[in-house]
Design an enzyme around this catalytic site. Structure first.
Site, PDB file in Angstrom:
ATOM      1  N   HIS A   1       0.970  -1.185  -0.025  1.00  0.00           N
ATOM      2  CA  HIS A   1       0.034   0.022  -0.154  1.00  0.00           C
ATOM      3  C   HIS A   1       0.987   1.241   0.130  1.00  0.00           C
ATOM      4  O   HIS A   1       0.380   2.463  -0.307  1.00  0.00           O
ATOM      5  CB  HIS A   1      -0.875  -0.138   1.258  1.00  0.00           C
ATOM      6  CG  HIS A   1      -2.036  -1.078   1.036  1.00  0.00           C
ATOM      7  ND1 HIS A   1      -3.077  -0.832   0.760  1.00  0.00           N
ATOM      8  CD2 HIS A   1      -1.910  -2.463   1.257  1.00  0.00           C
ATOM      9  CE1 HIS A   1      -4.033  -1.781   0.858  1.00  0.00           C
ATOM     10  NE2 HIS A   1      -3.388  -2.717   0.956  1.00  0.00           N
TER      11      HIS A   1
ATOM     12  N   ASP B   1       3.929   9.197  -0.988  1.00  0.00           N
ATOM     13  CA  ASP B   1       2.646   8.346  -0.524  1.00  0.00           C
ATOM     14  C   ASP B   1       2.338   7.434  -1.511  1.00  0.00           C
ATOM     15  O   ASP B   1       2.486   7.632  -2.726  1.00  0.00           O
ATOM     16  CB  ASP B   1       1.327   9.450  -0.484  1.00  0.00           C
ATOM     17  CG  ASP B   1       0.331   9.239   0.675  1.00  0.00           C
ATOM     18  OD1 ASP B   1       0.214   8.137   1.152  1.00  0.00           O
ATOM     19  OD2 ASP B   1      -0.270  10.302   1.029  1.00  0.00           O
TER      20      ASP B   1
HETATM   21  C1  GDG Z   1      -1.946   4.020   3.358  1.00  0.00           C
HETATM   22  C2  GDG Z   1      -1.001   4.462   2.321  1.00  0.00           C
HETATM   23  C3  GDG Z   1      -2.653   4.533   0.362  1.00  0.00           C
HETATM   24  C4  GDG Z   1      -7.955  10.295   8.061  1.00  0.00           C
HETATM   25  N1  GDG Z   1      -8.362  11.232   9.144  1.00  0.00           N
HETATM   26  C5  GDG Z   1      -9.631  10.643   9.576  1.00  0.00           C
HETATM   27  C6  GDG Z   1      -9.982   9.672   8.615  1.00  0.00           C
HETATM   28  N2  GDG Z   1      -8.904   9.507   7.990  1.00  0.00           N
HETATM   29  C7  GDG Z   1      -8.872   8.707   6.716  1.00  0.00           C
HETATM   30  C8  GDG Z   1      -9.240   9.301   5.393  1.00  0.00           C
HETATM   31  C9  GDG Z   1      -8.727   8.179   4.503  1.00  0.00           C
HETATM   32  C10 GDG Z   1      -7.540   7.455   5.526  1.00  0.00           C
HETATM   33  O1  GDG Z   1      -7.733   7.634   6.691  1.00  0.00           O
HETATM   34  C11 GDG Z   1      -6.128   7.787   5.197  1.00  0.00           C
HETATM   35  O2  GDG Z   1      -5.812   7.254   3.956  1.00  0.00           O
HETATM   36  P1  GDG Z   1      -4.599   7.518   3.188  1.00  0.00           P
HETATM   37  O3  GDG Z   1      -4.774   6.855   1.875  1.00  0.00           O
HETATM   38  O4  GDG Z   1      -4.745   9.106   2.705  1.00  0.00           O
HETATM   39  O5  GDG Z   1      -3.463   7.220   3.652  1.00  0.00           O
HETATM   40  P2  GDG Z   1      -2.766   6.002   4.790  1.00  0.00           P
HETATM   41  O6  GDG Z   1      -3.757   5.908   6.199  1.00  0.00           O
HETATM   42  O7  GDG Z   1      -1.264   6.458   4.882  1.00  0.00           O
HETATM   43  O8  GDG Z   1      -3.107   4.558   3.731  1.00  0.00           O
HETATM   44  C12 GDG Z   1      -1.612   5.370   1.345  1.00  0.00           C
HETATM   45  C13 GDG Z   1      -3.502   3.619   1.702  1.00  0.00           C
HETATM   46  O9  GDG Z   1      -2.975   2.945   2.488  1.00  0.00           O
HETATM   47  C14 GDG Z   1      -4.442   2.761   0.823  1.00  0.00           C
HETATM   48  O10 GDG Z   1      -3.737   1.816   0.132  1.00  0.00           O
HETATM   49  O11 GDG Z   1      -3.525   5.273  -0.158  1.00  0.00           O
HETATM   50  O12 GDG Z   1      -0.927   5.916   0.424  1.00  0.00           O
HETATM   51  O13 GDG Z   1       0.039   5.326   3.287  1.00  0.00           O
HETATM   52  O14 GDG Z   1      -9.710   7.129   3.991  1.00  0.00           O
HETATM   53  O15 GDG Z   1     -10.440   9.374   5.222  1.00  0.00           O
HETATM   54  N3  GDG Z   1     -10.919   9.044   8.866  1.00  0.00           N
HETATM   55  C15 GDG Z   1     -11.998   9.573   9.820  1.00  0.00           C
HETATM   56  N4  GDG Z   1     -11.652  10.579  10.698  1.00  0.00           N
HETATM   57  C16 GDG Z   1     -10.210  11.331  10.810  1.00  0.00           C
HETATM   58  O16 GDG Z   1     -10.004  12.182  11.379  1.00  0.00           O
HETATM   59  N5  GDG Z   1     -13.099   8.929  10.114  1.00  0.00           N
END
Ligand code: GDG
Length: 457
Positions: A155, A360
């Site tokens: 990921h 990322d």
């Molecule tokens: C890894 C990879 C890849 C964030 N703050 C809150 C909240 N979130 C949710 C967001 C989003 C998720 O968390 C974060 O997803 P990301 O993709 O931005 O980043 P990572 O957590 O680092 O995920 C990344 C992912 O895996 C999937 O393959 O895209 O590159 O690093 O869904 O909405 N959700 C809530 N409250 C918050 O305060 N409910």
């Protein structure tokens, strides 16, 4: 083609009667009516190593969890996974903390899990391993004679060969990967790096069909960009907006939103500085634009995460101290998780989604922001070229997050962008999100995995 059961393995098992999240949606679809098995840690830390799985009922697929001991949690999870692999794969070798017990326990947990898995896996099962905490699982399973198709999805970004050399076990690391049948990566740039790593090995033979052969084993690498459930998220954003007003703003004031786990890879300090640069360059924006940054805590036991928290508190204080007045606070920084339904409404309220990671794998926030917009009056996504999402989302304003002027100028451009251009960009972005959503992701990965040739290359 094999039609055996699907067995998913991830570091953390979604437990409880109603687990949520992108991976749960994708895999619930992938398990289909036939069901299958999902295996992962329970999230509980115990004193004794767990010798067997705990069953969790209630869903269409079976779930099996196991506990980590405190030592395993510290060395396998906080240590090798999050203080070696995570910083290195995000281009931060300087933040690595290398200790031999980290790697020892990483291998021990991967082997222990392989042993427990080997006793439940059936002949035709296909095994799909998720993410960087379980890189050594296929090699351990092969050592135990498990000959099933094993796929892996990373990921996060794949490191450059130059960075791989900074691992204490760089040769063994490449062998771990060579034991899978299919390696899925987020972006084309990651596939190129993985192939470069394989090419560095004398025993790698590149086959005409693009696969790589190591001795008698054959492995394929392809990119499968993770998507979101875009249609459902768009509905959630409409419902959230009807349910409650967003954040309170002065008349004419506009909102810029950032949402990230508080992680040093997400480029939040650069974002704050770029926002300050915008205020400095465009004095007329004083009182007219607010940056809402939601940054829930994560991995707080790791020192690098304490440092980024302190840095952000200092920086937001400094910028607000300089620009705030009686009715306006330029940066609203929330170090707490916001409920998902609320988040969807806040994205929709914001004129700009500001997504500026320094590295990322994909970045789902960029996709959620677009899905949440009102198609008749959409906001603009400003997206770092270092997010895997930038390969797909060409209609965002793509920026170099290290160049503060460039990010500030993109924000200014977004704030001034005519409605026609905003709608056209949003329409194309949304179409991409709907076509390559999260079920498309899991289905394409699994169809490829089920189709990879087995046996001698
Ligand atoms: C890894 C990879 C890849 C964030 N703050 C809150 C909240 N979130 C949710 C967001 C989003 C998720 O968390 C974060 O997803 P990301 O993709 O931005 O980043 P990572 O957590 O680092 O995920 C990344 C992912 O895996 C999937 O393959 O895209 O590159 O690093 O869904 O909405 N959700 C809530 N409250 C918050 O305060 N409910």
């Amino acid at each position: 083609m094999s039609d055996g059961r699907l067995v998913v393995v991830s570091n953390r098992l979604p437990i409880g009667p109603n687990p949520s999240g992108g991976l749960v949606v994708a895999l619930t679809d992938a398990f289909g009516d036939e069901g299958g098995l999902w295996v992962g840690t329970s999230g509980r830390v115990t004193t004794e190593p767990s010798g067997k799985f705990t069953h969790h009922d209630g869903l269409r697929f079976e779930r099996l969890s196991f506990d980590l001991t405190l030592r395993q949690h510290e060395n396998y999870y906080l240590g090798y996974s999050n203080s070696v692999l995570w910083p290195l794969f995000h281009g931060r070798a300087d933040l690595m903390e290398i200790k031999s017990e980290f790697l020892d326990d990483y291998l021990a947990v991967n082997r222990h899990l392989a042993q427990m898995l080997a006793s439940v896996v059936q002949r035709d099962d296909v095994i799909w391993v998720q993410d960087y905490q379980l890189l050594a699982l296929a090699e351990a399973l092969r050592d135990m004679g498990v000959n099933n198709r094993i796929g892996f999805f990373l990921h996060i970004p794949f490191p450059t060969l130059y960075d791989i050399k900074a691992l204490p076990n760089s040769e063994a690391f490449i062998s771990w990967l060579a034991s899978f049948d299919l390696i899925g990566l987020q972006a084309q740039r990651d596939v190129a790096r993985l192939l470069e790593a394989f090419r560095s090995r004398k025993d790698a033979e590149f086959l005409p069909d693009g696969a790589i052969r190591f001795g008698e084993h054959r492995v394929e690498a392809r990119n499968f960009p993770v998507g979101i459930d875009a249609a459902a998220f768009a509905r959630e954003a409409v419902a959230a907006t009807k349910a409650r007003p967003g954040v309170s703003l002065e008349p004419g004031e506009r909102l810029i939103i950032g949402v990230d786990r508080l992680d040093y890879s997400k480029g939040i300090p650069n974002r704050f500085k770029a926002f300050a640069r915008l205020l400095e360059k465009r004095e007329t924006l004083s009182g007219q634009v607010t940056l809402l940054q939601i940054a829930p805590p994560t991995r707080e036991e790791v020192a690098a995460y304490q440092d980024i928290r302190a840095e952000l508190e200092q920086l937001s204080g400094q910028i607000n101290g300089r620009y705030a007045d009686l009715t306006w606070t330029p940066i609203r920084y929330i170090h707490r998780a916001v409920p998902r339904a609320r988040l969807a409404g806040l994205y929709r309220q914001a004129a700009i989604g500001l997504v500026t990671p320094l590295a990322d794998g994909m970045n789902l926030v960029a996709k959620e922001y677009v899905a949440a917009q009102d198609p008749e009056d959409p906001g603009v996504l400003v997206l770092s070229s270092f997010a895997g999402a930038a390969e797909q989302m060409e209609d965002a304003l793509i920026v170099n997050p290290f160049d503060l002027d460039e990010v500030a100028d993109a924000m200014a451009r977004a704030l001034e962008m005519p409605l026609g251009e905003r709608k056209a960009r949003h329409g194309r972005l949304m179409q991409g999100l709907l076509e390559q959503d999260v079920t498309w992701w899991s289905r394409s990965f699994l169809a490829t995995l089920r189709g990879v040739p087995r046996g001698l290359a």
